[in-house]
Design an enzyme around this catalytic site. Sequence first.
Site, mmCIF file in Angstrom:
data_model
loop_
_atom_site.group_PDB
_atom_site.id
_atom_site.type_symbol
_atom_site.label_atom_id
_atom_site.label_comp_id
_atom_site.label_asym_id
_atom_site.label_seq_id
_atom_site.Cartn_x
_atom_site.Cartn_y
_atom_site.Cartn_z
ATOM 1 N N GLU A 172 0.669 -1.256 -0.038
ATOM 2 C CA GLU A 172 -0.346 0.448 -0.647
ATOM 3 C C GLU A 172 0.909 1.532 -0.150
ATOM 4 O OE1 GLU A 172 -3.390 -0.355 3.699
ATOM 5 O OE2 GLU A 172 -4.310 -1.837 1.887
ATOM 6 N N GLU A 291 -5.935 -8.765 -0.221
ATOM 7 C CA GLU A 291 -6.143 -8.062 1.074
ATOM 8 C C GLU A 291 -7.879 -8.208 0.499
ATOM 9 O OE1 GLU A 291 -4.492 -5.163 3.841
ATOM 10 O OE2 GLU A 291 -2.210 -6.012 3.240
HETATM 11 O O1 AHR Z 1 -5.186 -6.211 7.127
HETATM 12 C C1 AHR Z 1 -5.228 -4.428 7.775
HETATM 13 C C2 AHR Z 1 -4.381 -4.283 6.669
HETATM 14 O O2 AHR Z 1 -5.548 -3.268 6.441
HETATM 15 C C3 AHR Z 1 -2.855 -4.223 6.440
HETATM 16 O O3 AHR Z 1 -1.913 -4.391 7.111
HETATM 17 C C4 AHR Z 1 -2.964 -2.989 4.808
HETATM 18 O O4 AHR Z 1 -1.806 -3.128 4.091
HETATM 19 C C5 AHR Z 1 -4.314 -2.484 5.069
HETATM 20 O O5 AHR Z 1 -4.306 -0.677 5.226
#
Ligand code: AHR
Length: 498
Positions: A172, A291
């Site tokens: 990210e 994610e």
């Molecule tokens: O999964 C929780 C968080 O969400 C992770 O660390 C990040 O990559 C995202 O913002």
Amino acid sequence: LRAKMVIDKDFQIARVDNRIYGSFIEHLGRAVYGGIYEPEHPLANEQGFRKDVIELVKELQVPIIRYPGGNMVSAYNWEDGVGPKSERPKRLELAWRTIEDNQVGTNEFMDWGKAVGADVMMAVNLGTRGIDAARNLVEYCNHPSGSYYSDLRRKHGYEQPHRIKTWCLGNEMDGPWQVGHKTAEEYGRLAVETAKAMRLVDSSIELVSCGSSNTMMPTFPEWEATTLTHTYDAVDFVSLHQYHGNAENDSPNFLAKSMETDHFIRTIISTCDYIKAKKRSKKTMFLSFDEWNVWYHSNESDTKIDPWSVAPPQLEDVYNFEDALLVGSMLITFLKYADRVKMACLAQLVNVIAPIMTENNGRSWKQTIFYPYMHTSVFGRGIALQTVNSSPKYDSKDYTDVPYLDSTAVFNDEEESVTVFAVNRHLEESLILNADVRSFEGYRIVEHIVLENDGDLKAVNTADHEAVKPHHQGQSKLDEGMLEVVLPKASWNVIRLA
Ligand code: AHR
């Protein structure tokens, strides 16, 4: 209410890459410490990993697990987590503002991955560090011997290289919250040069370039266009992240949010193909949805956690029944894009926005979302089919023409079986689904699994009581290639034919 489908063996999207059923463990909250690792627990193995948790992860048949972050990786020194445990430093972990004592690191996690039968998708730090730390980590993990870092690994007791295939170039990096956040130009340049060095160490690895953290980022989707201009030839995947919530308590709107996921995927495919055209490239970029989940229940309680505590209960969403329905719909969405989405990671796996929960020194248990994830992972392997669906529709606050039926099918050509996954988004009425399955001659119904909850969308599971769990008494019949299935109001269904 009635809906229709045509499911034909020959209408194939692509073979499902099993890695779409991946997950994620970050050094965050109680995911590692108190989750997978608890040496004082009566069920801990000789390495300190909880055997009950290993068993639950195995039930999910998770093929790949992303590690060690997440936001955490952007200020992580991988060297802190290898070598004798007594010599490992205690650090301030900046992303989640906790104390990290590094008792679990790369080698232990690789052992745990083996124990649960999963590969590891390793992320490198492109926040506070860069090319040097990344290429050294690849050398430590993947080079057989005869160099400084490979011999260091051997000295640490790991004679054989880990041979980690899949690597994320940071996490990210478009997000201002990220330590070492970068502009698209800065990230693109750093990522391509890091990719070059990592591949010089091991040419067999696969690389993931960071995409947008979510579709609401002001830089979306220009971030992808700019970064891929740099990284297109050097990487295999671009990442997508997305979390949904229902803070407004608007369930029809919430259940439609997989349409947002669909839109996200389509936008990224278009952006990748635009760069492909610009570069006159023959290479097709794949998507790693590394994610995704529902995440909002714990937002409020997380603000009350004191900084610099050790393994506090962060991001411990307790999932309700409607969350399981949306998770099912998101998995269906990935299957619909099986030709481009080749990896996806349910974020995360244990305690932190997770299907599996543990009590410290106590029991482990399954959240509601465990079930659609397990069903697709176990039964959704084979060839994703392009089904033709027609369903009555509704409008919600943010979406129009939301089909009540959300469904797709996977044909397992090895086992000669086909599985239909279906969500009925209607909160008051059953949906009668008539599916034409005439191309599957001689098939019979094996089972019809249903996750329903008599309309109580907010029911949750706890360590003491599993209020939401599937039953196998779904109503379906098959007559001369015509399948008729009752999809109860607000339900997740798995209909297996063989
Ligand atoms: O999964 C929780 C968080 O969400 C992770 O660390 C990040 O990559 C995202 O913002």
